[in-house]
Scaffold this active site. Structure first.
Site, PDB file in Angstrom:
ATOM      1  CG  ASP A  12      -0.180  -1.017  -6.496  1.00 38.99           C
ATOM      2  OD1 ASP A  12       0.061  -1.007  -5.301  1.00 38.99           O
ATOM      3  OD2 ASP A  12      -0.735  -0.226  -7.120  1.00 38.99           O
ATOM      4  CG  ASP A 131      -7.925  -0.684  -1.181  1.00 39.71           C
ATOM      5  OD1 ASP A 131      -7.076   0.269  -1.234  1.00 39.71           O
ATOM      6  OD2 ASP A 131      -7.764  -1.916  -1.224  1.00 39.71           O
TER       7      ASP A 131
END
Length: 264
Positions: A12, A131
């Site tokens: 990330d 997500d």
């Protein structure tokens, strides 16, 4: 099981640095993305995933620069995601060196992006990432956008069924409830998606041990994504693969001449 299970470190990226937090908050710095990806390549990773975790939220341009840097140092397949809004953005990523492009928020807002990407570049290049959080007062999971900031109210499994119909090549299922907790993947989510779709599933969110990864594969995942346990030296990729082989799960062997010892 004939196909080898893939072990995929997830990087990330925020402002050019790899970060990792818990439930999308409390981010810690974990290093330079390309340097870390090159290390994981040498350690035996099957693929690498880069996510620019603030690109969609802040409206920045796509991470083609990161893709170009990675192409010079990383020799396993890698996926770039974050801030991809159009098929031309996808093309820029692929031309810069990425093997696949991950789409998330933009695909929810414009599902035709999946179809156009698959038609122009092939389904194998289109990764539909989602997500999700469990619903509070009823069964199932809901889709969130912009790095978990916006609840769409959409049913996650239904959305992935639609994504497969439109031509996506694989799914990344990221449980926001489990993200960064190292308490295990959401096995119910993996199983629910595996029952309704046929695409490869990449489990994401919650990996804390090889046993968690084995459980995800047994629930229906064809690949497992992890961040914290690799970034902070809790397990090496070789150790994870050894556990998987002992559990009877087929994996690509790590070349001992390429494995890197990090002094844990």
């Amino acid at each position: 099981m004939s196909l080898k299970v893939r072990i995929i470190p997830c990087l990330d990226v925020d402002a050019g640095r790899v970060v990792k937090g818990t439930n999308f908050t409390n981010l810690r710095d974990a290093g330079d993305p390309v340097e870390l990806a090159a290390l994981y390549d040498r350690e035996g990773a099957d693929e690498i995933v880069f996510y620019d975790i603030t690109a969609s939220h802040e409206g920045r341009e796509t991470a083609a620069t990161l893709a170009r840097r990675a192409a010079e140092e990383v020799f396993v397949p890698y996926t770039i995601g974050g801030g991809v809004r159009t098929a031309d953005d996808m093309r820029a990523m692929l031309r810069a060196g990425a093997d696949k492009v991950s789409i998330n928020s933009a695909a929810v807002r414009n599902p035709d992006l999946i179809t156009e990407g698959a038609e122009r570049f092939g389904s194998q290049c289109v990764v539909l990432s989602v997500d999700v959080k469990r619903r509070s007062f009823s069964p199932g999971w809901e889709v969130y956008l912009n790095g978990g900031r916006v609840n769409t109210g959409m049913d996650a499994v239904g959305w992935l069924v639609e994504g497969e119909r439109r031509g996506a090549g694989e799914f990344v299922l990221n449980s926001m409830d489990a993200d960064g907790t190292e308490t295990g993947y959401d096995l119910g989510l993996i199983s629910a998606v595996a029952e309704k779709t046929t695409l490869p599933i990449v489990a994401s969110g919650g990996a804390g041990s090889p046993e968690h990864m084995i459980a995800a594969v047994n629930a229906g995942a064809g690949a497992v994504l992890a961040a914290s346990i690799f970034h902070f030296g809790e397990y090496s990729i070789a150790e994870v693969k050894e556990h998987m082989m002992q559990a009877g799960i087929p994996v690509r062997l790590v070349d001992p001449e390429r494995e890197v010892e990090r002094g844990r």
